[in-house]
Design a protein around this motif. Structure first.
Motif, PDB file in Angstrom:
ATOM      1  N   LEU A   7     -18.724  34.999  17.241  1.00 16.77           N
ATOM      2  CA  LEU A   7     -18.680  35.607  15.915  1.00 16.77           C
ATOM      3  C   LEU A   7     -17.393  36.389  15.724  1.00 16.77           C
ATOM      4  O   LEU A   7     -16.805  36.373  14.646  1.00 16.77           O
ATOM      5  N   THR A   8     -16.937  37.055  16.758  1.00 12.23           N
ATOM      6  CA  THR A   8     -15.689  37.810  16.681  1.00 12.23           C
ATOM      7  C   THR A   8     -14.522  36.871  16.407  1.00 12.23           C
ATOM      8  O   THR A   8     -13.678  37.154  15.564  1.00 12.23           O
ATOM      9  N   ASP A  60     -10.637  34.490  12.403  1.00 14.84           N
ATOM     10  CA  ASP A  60     -10.071  33.381  11.641  1.00 14.84           C
ATOM     11  C   ASP A  60     -10.122  33.642  10.147  1.00 14.84           C
ATOM     12  O   ASP A  60      -9.305  33.109   9.400  1.00 14.84           O
ATOM     13  N   MET A  61     -11.083  34.419   9.708  1.00 12.52           N
ATOM     14  CA  MET A  61     -11.240  34.685   8.286  1.00 12.52           C
ATOM     15  C   MET A  61     -10.515  35.955   7.846  1.00 12.52           C
ATOM     16  O   MET A  61     -10.592  36.343   6.695  1.00 12.52           O
ATOM     17  N   LYS A  62      -9.811  36.588   8.755  1.00 11.94           N
ATOM     18  CA  LYS A  62      -9.132  37.842   8.464  1.00 11.94           C
ATOM     19  C   LYS A  62      -7.722  37.578   7.949  1.00 11.94           C
ATOM     20  O   LYS A  62      -7.016  36.724   8.465  1.00 11.94           O
ATOM     21  N   LEU A 111       3.067  32.215   9.757  1.00  4.66           N
ATOM     22  CA  LEU A 111       2.904  31.860   8.351  1.00  4.66           C
ATOM     23  C   LEU A 111       2.154  30.544   8.197  1.00  4.66           C
ATOM     24  O   LEU A 111       1.259  30.427   7.354  1.00  4.66           O
ATOM     25  N   ASN A 112       2.511  29.552   8.996  1.00  6.66           N
ATOM     26  CA  ASN A 112       1.808  28.265   8.932  1.00  6.66           C
ATOM     27  C   ASN A 112       0.326  28.426   9.258  1.00  6.66           C
ATOM     28  O   ASN A 112      -0.530  27.818   8.602  1.00  6.66           O
ATOM     29  N   ALA A 113       0.007  29.255  10.247  1.00  7.87           N
ATOM     30  CA  ALA A 113      -1.392  29.487  10.616  1.00  7.87           C
ATOM     31  C   ALA A 113      -2.147  30.162   9.478  1.00  7.87           C
ATOM     32  O   ALA A 113      -3.302  29.811   9.193  1.00  7.87           O
ATOM     33  N   GLU A 114      -1.522  31.121   8.825  1.00  4.46           N
ATOM     34  CA  GLU A 114      -2.183  31.812   7.719  1.00  4.46           C
ATOM     35  C   GLU A 114      -2.351  30.887   6.526  1.00  4.46           C
ATOM     36  O   GLU A 114      -3.392  30.885   5.876  1.00  4.46           O
ATOM     37  N   ILE A 115      -1.349  30.063   6.237  1.00  4.32           N
ATOM     38  CA  ILE A 115      -1.434  29.132   5.114  1.00  4.32           C
ATOM     39  C   ILE A 115      -2.564  28.133   5.341  1.00  4.32           C
ATOM     40  O   ILE A 115      -3.277  27.763   4.399  1.00  4.32           O
ATOM     41  N   LYS A 136     -10.111  30.002   1.581  1.00  9.04           N
ATOM     42  CA  LYS A 136     -11.272  30.657   2.192  1.00  9.04           C
ATOM     43  C   LYS A 136     -10.951  32.114   2.500  1.00  9.04           C
ATOM     44  O   LYS A 136     -11.838  32.953   2.549  1.00  9.04           O
ATOM     45  N   VAL A 137      -9.653  32.394   2.706  1.00 11.06           N
ATOM     46  CA  VAL A 137      -9.228  33.738   3.081  1.00 11.06           C
ATOM     47  C   VAL A 137      -8.305  34.347   2.016  1.00 11.06           C
ATOM     48  O   VAL A 137      -8.412  35.522   1.703  1.00 11.06           O
ATOM     49  N   TYR A 138      -7.418  33.543   1.476  1.00 10.56           N
ATOM     50  CA  TYR A 138      -6.388  34.048   0.565  1.00 10.56           C
ATOM     51  C   TYR A 138      -6.608  33.590  -0.867  1.00 10.56           C
ATOM     52  O   TYR A 138      -7.131  32.503  -1.112  1.00 10.56           O
ATOM     53  N   THR A 139      -6.156  34.415  -1.809  1.00 11.77           N
ATOM     54  CA  THR A 139      -6.169  34.024  -3.215  1.00 11.77           C
ATOM     55  C   THR A 139      -5.022  33.040  -3.443  1.00 11.77           C
ATOM     56  O   THR A 139      -4.079  32.978  -2.638  1.00 11.77           O
TER      57      THR A 139
END
Length: 90
Positions: A19-20, A25-27, A52-56, A61-64
């Motif tokens: 769960l952590t 991953d959703m942070k 940046l690639n990982a966040e994109i 699901k995470v970003y607007t």
């Protein structure tokens, strides 16, 4: 009895740790999006591109959509800077 308790404890630990990781991953990476919580982060250009690639990849699901657009722009800017640094001198 001890084995059953051990199995239950192991299952609890595994569930809690998974769960952590899922929550991680959703942070949002606030350092990349709004330059917050960056006090000890010093990344190379390659590391920043990887982050940046990982966040994109997390997508909507995470970003607007606006945040994703900003992340894409930062990636474009960093790639341009890297390309500029790799140009042979005049």
């Amino acid at each position: 009895m001890k084995k059953a308790a051990l199995v239950v404890m192991a299952a609890f630990v595994m569930t809690n740790s998974s769960l952590t990781f899922a929550m991680e991953d959703m942070k949002k990476n606030e350092c990349l999006t709004i330059s917050k919580n960056c006090k000890d982060e010093v990344d190379s250009i390659q590391q920043k591109i990887t982050k940046l690639n990982a966040e994109i990849k997390k997508g909507t699901k995470v970003y607007t959509p606006e945040e994703l657009k900003a992340l894409h722009q930062k990636l474009k800017d960093i790639n341009a800077a890297l390309q500029s640094l790799n140009k042979p001198g005049k």
